[in-house]
Design a protein around this motif. Structure first.
Motif, PDB file in Angstrom:
ATOM      1  N   ASP A  99       0.870  -1.182   0.000  1.00 11.43           N
ATOM      2  CA  ASP A  99       0.000   0.000   0.000  1.00 11.43           C
ATOM      3  C   ASP A  99       0.906   1.230   0.000  1.00 11.43           C
ATOM      4  N   ARG A 152      -1.364   8.485  -6.637  1.00  9.37           N
ATOM      5  CA  ARG A 152      -2.815   8.528  -6.434  1.00  9.37           C
ATOM      6  C   ARG A 152      -3.535   8.845  -7.744  1.00  9.37           C
ATOM      7  N   ARG A 185      -1.485   1.230  -6.302  1.00  4.46           N
ATOM      8  CA  ARG A 185      -1.492   0.952  -4.866  1.00  4.46           C
ATOM      9  C   ARG A 185      -0.345   0.039  -4.445  1.00  4.46           C
ATOM     10  N   ARG A 197      -3.391  -1.742  -9.370  1.00  7.16           N
ATOM     11  CA  ARG A 197      -4.311  -0.680  -8.979  1.00  7.16           C
ATOM     12  C   ARG A 197      -5.260  -1.120  -7.865  1.00  7.16           C
ATOM     13  N   PHE A 204      -5.452  -3.505  -4.031  1.00  5.08           N
ATOM     14  CA  PHE A 204      -4.601  -3.924  -2.918  1.00  5.08           C
ATOM     15  C   PHE A 204      -4.225  -5.380  -3.139  1.00  5.08           C
TER      16      PHE A 204
END
Length: 287
Positions: free
Chosen positions: A86, A102, A107, A129, A131
């Motif tokens: 993350d 962002r 991610r 993109r 998790f």
């Protein structure tokens, strides 16, 4: 030997871009990451992102990552691969580039430096993109592609003194053939149908012969004594695979692979795995 992305043997300012893009395509195909990207690293340690495979909204392309900053900058400074699950919440990196990450919706990322002649010359990233836990398989896949790219750059650099004018297209053709051969071999290992595996293996063998025929500078050495199995080991080593992965791919023990490699190195007078691979390619033994 010094590899410089902005002033290389071919005299092209972005000579790293073409082989890196090929490596990124392999990475995207083998891992299913949302975006595979990277770029060259200048002498000051600045990562210039200009190679992208996968959809992007345009926030990252053209970006530059400073030494020690963010994920890639830290990987370049430490000269080792780093992954985060993350990015924006990761405490071990700086967050100078969070707005860009962002904006792209990235991610989970992994970054691995491309090192040639003990210098970081490039950086390769794999990004999701969503998790995703970037575990061993993803990290190994990125590492394999980076090692293969490093060896391709070294082999090209060693061959550069022989390359002039009209020979450049032949050199590029050999590189394309080797990448295609490697892809076919990878598909053959993954195929479940024996007939498909056999057909792909035959295609790979024909392509290997074509690669040798296009290599006008190769010294054919049918008396080298290198066995068929040793050639297979050398070929996979040339793709950047470590011994354990080679053993798994060929259905051999780690000890047996090491023995084959040691024998091939002796026959080809190579002090290292890379020298043996370069010698085998120069002699036309492997693509």
């Amino acid at each position: 030997m010094v590899f410089t992305a902005t002033n290389n043997s071919y005299g092209e300012p972005q000579d790293l871009k073409t082989p890196m893009t090929r490596a990124l395509k392999q990475l995207l195909a083998s891992t299913g990451v949302s975006l595979a990207f990277g770029g060259s690293v200048d002498p000051n340690g600045l990562v210039k992102l200009d190679c992208f495979v996968g959809p992007t909204i345009g926030a990252v392309p053209g970006g530059e990552v400073a030494q020690g900053e963010g994920l890639g900058g830290k990987a370049a400074a430490l000269r080792t691969g780093i992954s985060v699950n993350d990015y924006c919440d990761e405490q071990s990196i700086t967050h100078r580039y969070d707005p860009i990450i962002r904006a792209e919706g990235l991610r989970s990322l992994v970054a691995v430096p491309v090192i040639v002649s003990r210098r970081v010359v490039g950086m390769m990233y794999g990004a999701f993109r969503t998790f995703d836990i970037i575990g061993g398989r993803i990290e190994r896949s990125v590492g394999h592609e980076v090692r293969a790219l490093e060896q391709a750059l070294v082999v090209r650099e060693l061959a550069a003194p022989r390359v002039t004018g009209g020979e450049l297209d032949a050199v590029r053709l050999r590189e394309e053939l080797r990448e295609t051969h490697r892809s076919i071999r990878a598909l053959a290992r993954q195929a479940s149908e024996p007939g498909v595996r056999k057909a792909l293996a035959m295609m790979a063998e024909r392509l290997m012969q074509a690669t040798s025929e296009t290599d006008n500078g190769a010294v054919q050495d049918i008396d080298s004594g290198v066995t068929a199995r040793e050639k297979e080991v050398l070929q996979l080593a040339g793709a950047g695979l470590p011994n354990q992965v080679i053993a798994d791919a060929l259905g051999l023990s780690l000890h047996t692979v090491k023995s084959y490699m040691k024998s091939a190195m002796s026959k080809l007078h190579g002090r290292t795995r890379l020298e043996a691979v370069v010698a085998a390619r120069t002699k036309g033994l492997i693509p």
